[in-house]
Scaffold this motif. Sequence first.
Motif, short mmCIF file in Angstrom:
data_model
loop_
_atom_site.label_atom_id
_atom_site.label_comp_id
_atom_site.label_asym_id
_atom_site.label_seq_id
_atom_site.Cartn_x
_atom_site.Cartn_y
_atom_site.Cartn_z
N GLN A 276 0.83 -1.21 0.00
CA GLN A 276 0.00 0.00 0.00
C GLN A 276 0.86 1.26 0.00
N GLU A 277 2.12 1.09 0.40
CA GLU A 277 3.07 2.20 0.39
C GLU A 277 3.97 2.15 -0.84
N GLY A 278 3.63 1.29 -1.78
CA GLY A 278 4.42 1.20 -3.01
C GLY A 278 5.49 0.13 -3.02
N GLY A 279 5.53 -0.69 -1.97
CA GLY A 279 6.52 -1.74 -1.89
C GLY A 279 6.18 -2.94 -2.76
N ARG A 280 7.14 -3.87 -2.86
CA ARG A 280 6.97 -5.07 -3.67
C ARG A 280 7.27 -6.31 -2.83
N LEU A 281 6.90 -7.45 -3.37
CA LEU A 281 7.15 -8.73 -2.72
C LEU A 281 8.15 -9.52 -3.56
N PHE A 282 9.24 -9.91 -2.93
CA PHE A 282 10.27 -10.70 -3.61
C PHE A 282 10.37 -12.09 -3.00
N TYR A 283 10.58 -13.09 -3.85
CA TYR A 283 10.87 -14.45 -3.41
C TYR A 283 12.27 -14.80 -3.89
N ILE A 284 13.05 -15.46 -3.04
CA ILE A 284 14.34 -16.01 -3.48
C ILE A 284 14.42 -17.47 -3.05
N GLY A 285 15.04 -18.28 -3.89
CA GLY A 285 15.18 -19.69 -3.56
C GLY A 285 16.10 -20.37 -4.55
N ALA A 286 16.41 -21.63 -4.28
CA ALA A 286 17.25 -22.43 -5.17
C ALA A 286 16.52 -23.73 -5.49
N LEU B 182 7.28 -19.33 -10.04
CA LEU B 182 5.96 -19.71 -10.53
C LEU B 182 4.88 -18.84 -9.91
N ASP B 183 4.90 -18.69 -8.58
CA ASP B 183 3.87 -17.90 -7.91
C ASP B 183 3.91 -16.45 -8.38
N ALA B 184 5.12 -15.91 -8.50
CA ALA B 184 5.26 -14.52 -8.94
C ALA B 184 4.74 -14.34 -10.36
N SER B 185 5.05 -15.30 -11.23
CA SER B 185 4.68 -15.18 -12.65
C SER B 185 3.18 -15.29 -12.86
N GLU B 186 2.47 -15.89 -11.90
CA GLU B 186 1.03 -16.06 -12.06
C GLU B 186 0.23 -14.87 -11.53
N CYS B 187 0.88 -13.96 -10.82
CA CYS B 187 0.15 -12.81 -10.27
C CYS B 187 -0.34 -11.83 -11.34
N ILE C 164 7.96 -10.55 -7.47
CA ILE C 164 9.12 -10.94 -8.28
C ILE C 164 9.80 -12.17 -7.68
N GLY C 165 10.02 -13.18 -8.48
CA GLY C 165 10.70 -14.39 -8.01
C GLY C 165 12.08 -14.52 -8.62
N LEU C 166 13.06 -14.81 -7.77
CA LEU C 166 14.44 -15.01 -8.23
C LEU C 166 14.93 -16.39 -7.83
N ILE C 167 15.64 -17.04 -8.73
CA ILE C 167 16.17 -18.38 -8.46
C ILE C 167 17.69 -18.36 -8.58
N ALA C 168 18.37 -19.06 -7.69
CA ALA C 168 19.82 -19.15 -7.74
C ALA C 168 20.26 -19.72 -9.09
N GLY C 169 21.17 -19.03 -9.74
CA GLY C 169 21.62 -19.47 -11.05
C GLY C 169 20.91 -18.80 -12.20
N GLY C 170 19.93 -17.93 -11.88
CA GLY C 170 19.22 -17.21 -12.92
C GLY C 170 18.12 -18.02 -13.59
N ASP D 193 10.22 -2.79 0.35
CA ASP D 193 9.98 -4.13 -0.18
C ASP D 193 10.04 -5.20 0.92
N VAL D 194 9.44 -6.34 0.62
CA VAL D 194 9.46 -7.50 1.53
C VAL D 194 10.15 -8.65 0.81
N LEU D 195 11.07 -9.31 1.49
CA LEU D 195 11.81 -10.43 0.90
C LEU D 195 11.47 -11.72 1.63
N VAL D 196 11.03 -12.73 0.86
CA VAL D 196 10.72 -14.05 1.41
C VAL D 196 11.71 -15.06 0.86
#
Length: 274
Positions: free
Chosen positions: A58-68, A77-82, A94-100, A131-134
């Motif tokens: 609500q303040e303009g932040g984003r949700l990030f996921y990181i994992g391997a 997958l979850d990020a791409s379906e939003c 936004i979802g990020l995976i180790a190794g790109g 932003d929030v990082l999960v």
Amino acid sequence: MTKKSTTESSSNYDHLEKMSTQELLENINKEDKTVPLAVEREILAIEKLVEVVVSRMQEGGRLFYIGAGTSGRLGVLDASECPPTFGVSHNVVIGLIAGGDGALRKAVENAEDDTEQAWKDLQEFSISKNDVLVGIAASGTTPYVIGGIKAARENGLITACITNNAGSPLSEAAEFPIEVVVGPEFVTGSTRMKSGTAQKLVLNMISTAVMIKLGRIKGNKMVDMQLSNKKLVSRGELMLMEELGISQHMASTLLEEYKSVRKVLEIFKNKPEK
């Protein structure tokens, strides 16, 4: 002596190769049935994270996921379906995976062992305190994820994690830990099974609840979905037919003109008498 984690504990079943196909399927299903109950035990932890994400967005932040590996793929997958489901920009979740992105299809050797790479990857998105990082990791020990969470927290971001071991280093590093302990996998250590299923369920809950709280659902309908194929256009037409009491032809005409279920509903919000 190294303590064996729950996700690496020996399966409750043995001699899998001697089981019939039916026995294999029934036993896998039997294990899978325990996953929703494990998720249920973490509802309060998930609730806390959802509320924080909503307030930051609500303040303009984003949700990030990181994992391997599997965890990273599920986050992407979850990020791409939003965007197609809720009509939000690709820059909101936004979802990020180790190794790109290449690691989505093929494993990238040693990518998960770099403790500094996640934070470097996040810099490409000008990540900020809003932003929030999960971090997602079944074991709760993945260096790529732990390093990213620690760096984010040091830089003032809200951090959370989804893991399948209690008291893991990742849970200790994150401000909002979600620990879905599903027990030993059917195939020992194969966390693509119950652990991955649990992660998918939790991710569904987080993103869906957040988007509903942000007003991206009306009633129980995806009024902001992208009308990107015939199936979704037909779904949009049905929504309008039900909500406005109009014909399929009229619904089709309105969608073609306004390109959005929400816009049509806002313009014709007074449902005509049938």
